[in-house]
Scaffold this motif. Structure first.
Motif, PDB file in Angstrom:
ATOM      1  N   ARG A 106       0.866  -1.180   0.000  1.00 13.42           N
ATOM      2  CA  ARG A 106       0.000   0.000   0.000  1.00 13.42           C
ATOM      3  C   ARG A 106       0.893   1.218   0.000  1.00 13.42           C
ATOM      4  N   LEU A 107       0.594   2.175  -0.846  1.00 16.58           N
ATOM      5  CA  LEU A 107       1.454   3.335  -0.979  1.00 16.58           C
ATOM      6  C   LEU A 107       0.617   4.558  -1.321  1.00 16.58           C
ATOM      7  N   THR A 108       0.618   5.531  -0.422  1.00 17.25           N
ATOM      8  CA  THR A 108      -0.029   6.812  -0.686  1.00 17.25           C
ATOM      9  C   THR A 108       0.757   7.892   0.046  1.00 17.25           C
ATOM     10  N   GLY A 109       0.609   9.109  -0.433  1.00 18.65           N
ATOM     11  CA  GLY A 109       1.284  10.225   0.218  1.00 18.65           C
ATOM     12  C   GLY A 109       2.741  10.359  -0.188  1.00 18.65           C
ATOM     13  N   ARG A 110       3.550  10.823   0.763  1.00 27.18           N
ATOM     14  CA  ARG A 110       4.974  11.072   0.479  1.00 27.18           C
ATOM     15  C   ARG A 110       5.703   9.788   0.117  1.00 27.18           C
ATOM     16  N   ALA A 111       6.552   9.894  -0.907  1.00 27.87           N
ATOM     17  CA  ALA A 111       7.325   8.745  -1.356  1.00 27.87           C
ATOM     18  C   ALA A 111       8.638   9.242  -1.945  1.00 27.87           C
ATOM     19  N   LEU A 112       9.467   8.311  -2.343  1.00 26.75           N
ATOM     20  CA  LEU A 112      10.749   8.641  -2.966  1.00 26.75           C
ATOM     21  C   LEU A 112      10.819   7.948  -4.320  1.00 26.75           C
ATOM     22  N   ARG A 113      11.221   8.713  -5.344  1.00 26.69           N
ATOM     23  CA  ARG A 113      11.372   8.159  -6.685  1.00 26.69           C
ATOM     24  C   ARG A 113      12.865   7.963  -6.942  1.00 26.69           C
ATOM     25  N   LEU A 114      13.228   6.740  -7.258  1.00 23.89           N
ATOM     26  CA  LEU A 114      14.593   6.380  -7.615  1.00 23.89           C
ATOM     27  C   LEU A 114      14.641   6.230  -9.122  1.00 23.89           C
ATOM     28  N   THR A 115      15.567   6.908  -9.780  1.00 28.98           N
ATOM     29  CA  THR A 115      15.730   6.772 -11.223  1.00 28.98           C
ATOM     30  C   THR A 115      17.178   6.395 -11.498  1.00 28.98           C
TER      31      THR A 115
ATOM     32  N   ALA B 195      12.954  -7.408  -3.521  1.00 29.85           N
ATOM     33  CA  ALA B 195      13.074  -6.577  -2.323  1.00 29.85           C
ATOM     34  C   ALA B 195      11.711  -6.101  -1.817  1.00 29.85           C
ATOM     35  N   GLY B 196      10.652  -6.391  -2.574  1.00 30.67           N
ATOM     36  CA  GLY B 196       9.303  -6.012  -2.155  1.00 30.67           C
ATOM     37  C   GLY B 196       8.958  -4.559  -2.404  1.00 30.67           C
ATOM     38  N   LEU B 197       9.687  -3.908  -3.307  1.00 29.52           N
ATOM     39  CA  LEU B 197       9.374  -2.513  -3.610  1.00 29.52           C
ATOM     40  C   LEU B 197       8.040  -2.425  -4.345  1.00 29.52           C
ATOM     41  N   ALA B 198       7.408  -1.264  -4.268  1.00 33.11           N
ATOM     42  CA  ALA B 198       6.059  -1.097  -4.797  1.00 33.11           C
ATOM     43  C   ALA B 198       5.963  -1.315  -6.300  1.00 33.11           C
TER      44      ALA B 198
ATOM     45  N   VAL C 163       9.369   3.648  -7.404  1.00 32.05           N
ATOM     46  CA  VAL C 163       8.735   4.537  -6.429  1.00 32.05           C
ATOM     47  C   VAL C 163       8.286   3.707  -5.240  1.00 32.05           C
ATOM     48  N   ASP C 164       8.660   4.165  -4.047  1.00 28.82           N
ATOM     49  CA  ASP C 164       8.233   3.506  -2.810  1.00 28.82           C
ATOM     50  C   ASP C 164       8.505   4.467  -1.662  1.00 28.82           C
ATOM     51  N   THR C 165       8.331   4.000  -0.445  1.00 30.66           N
ATOM     52  CA  THR C 165       8.625   4.838   0.713  1.00 30.66           C
ATOM     53  C   THR C 165      10.121   5.136   0.754  1.00 30.66           C
ATOM     54  N   GLU C 166      10.484   6.219   1.406  1.00 23.45           N
ATOM     55  CA  GLU C 166      11.900   6.582   1.505  1.00 23.45           C
ATOM     56  C   GLU C 166      12.702   5.467   2.168  1.00 23.45           C
ATOM     57  N   GLU C 167      12.164   4.878   3.207  1.00 23.48           N
ATOM     58  CA  GLU C 167      12.864   3.813   3.926  1.00 23.48           C
ATOM     59  C   GLU C 167      13.183   2.625   3.011  1.00 23.48           C
ATOM     60  N   ARG C 168      12.205   2.184   2.243  1.00 26.54           N
ATOM     61  CA  ARG C 168      12.403   1.025   1.365  1.00 26.54           C
ATOM     62  C   ARG C 168      13.365   1.329   0.213  1.00 26.54           C
ATOM     63  N   VAL C 169      13.241   2.512  -0.372  1.00 27.65           N
ATOM     64  CA  VAL C 169      14.125   2.876  -1.480  1.00 27.65           C
ATOM     65  C   VAL C 169      15.564   2.993  -0.983  1.00 27.65           C
ATOM     66  N   ARG C 170      15.765   3.646   0.149  1.00 30.75           N
ATOM     67  CA  ARG C 170      17.129   3.803   0.674  1.00 30.75           C
ATOM     68  C   ARG C 170      17.731   2.455   1.070  1.00 30.75           C
ATOM     69  N   ALA C 171      16.912   1.533   1.529  1.00 28.73           N
ATOM     70  CA  ALA C 171      17.406   0.189   1.859  1.00 28.73           C
ATOM     71  C   ALA C 171      17.842  -0.567   0.604  1.00 28.73           C
ATOM     72  N   PHE C 172      17.295  -0.197  -0.544  1.00 29.83           N
ATOM     73  CA  PHE C 172      17.619  -0.848  -1.815  1.00 29.83           C
ATOM     74  C   PHE C 172      18.906  -0.303  -2.444  1.00 29.83           C
ATOM     75  N   LEU C 173      19.325   0.886  -2.076  1.00 27.80           N
ATOM     76  CA  LEU C 173      20.470   1.549  -2.706  1.00 27.80           C
ATOM     77  C   LEU C 173      21.767   0.739  -2.685  1.00 27.80           C
ATOM     78  N   PRO C 174      22.100   0.007  -1.608  1.00 31.55           N
ATOM     79  CA  PRO C 174      23.342  -0.783  -1.636  1.00 31.55           C
ATOM     80  C   PRO C 174      23.390  -1.801  -2.783  1.00 31.55           C
TER      81      PRO C 174
END
Length: 132
Positions: free
Chosen positions: A3-12, A37-40, A76-87
């Motif tokens: 579920r995803l609504t509101g503030r999010a982070l877009r990784l490109t 990784a379960g991203l949206a 696109v997903d929550t900031e926490e999930r996107v930042r966890a994916f960066l490594p």
């Protein structure tokens, strides 16, 4: 389903179409890892022309010698999930550009195979698409 609504982070992730990871397209590896990784969600967009850090123009024009067209992988997903994916991207992306942008999710709805779907028929094909 996430579920995803509101503030999010877009990784490109901007890479070349010919970039590979273990003999597979790099964009495919990024999408599959994002999925695991379960991203949206993740989408790949192919550019028709562009240039990057090498300053070499890549184009789809017929007479051009370049075939390594630009590709953008967008997640696109929550900031926490996107930042966890960066490594994982540190491991995969050796050439290219990775950007993060704040965004707002207005609507995020997937297909359902539920009998209580929008048209009430519940009829879908093997890919989850509605049949007539």
């Amino acid at each position: 389903m996430t579920r995803l609504t509101g503030r999010a982070l877009r990784l490109t992730v901007y890479i070349g179409e010919d970039d590979t990871w273990h003999h597979k397209p790099l964009y495919t590896e990024i999408v599959h890892r994002a999925h695991r990784a379960g991203l949206a969600g993740a989408s790949v967009f192919r550019g028709i022309e562009g240039f990057g850090a090498s300053s070499r123009i890549h184009t789809s024009r017929l007479l051009s010698l370049s075939e390594d067209l630009p590709v953008a992988v967008v997640v696109v997903d929550t900031e926490e999930r996107v930042r966890a994916f960066l490594p994982q991207l540190d491991e995969l992306v050796t050439e290219g550009l990775v950007t993060l942008d704040d965004c707002e999710v207005i609507r995020y709805v997937g297909r359902t195979n539920d009998a209580n779907d929008a048209d009430g028929t519940g009829k879908t094909d093997a890919k989850g698409k509605k049949s007539l």
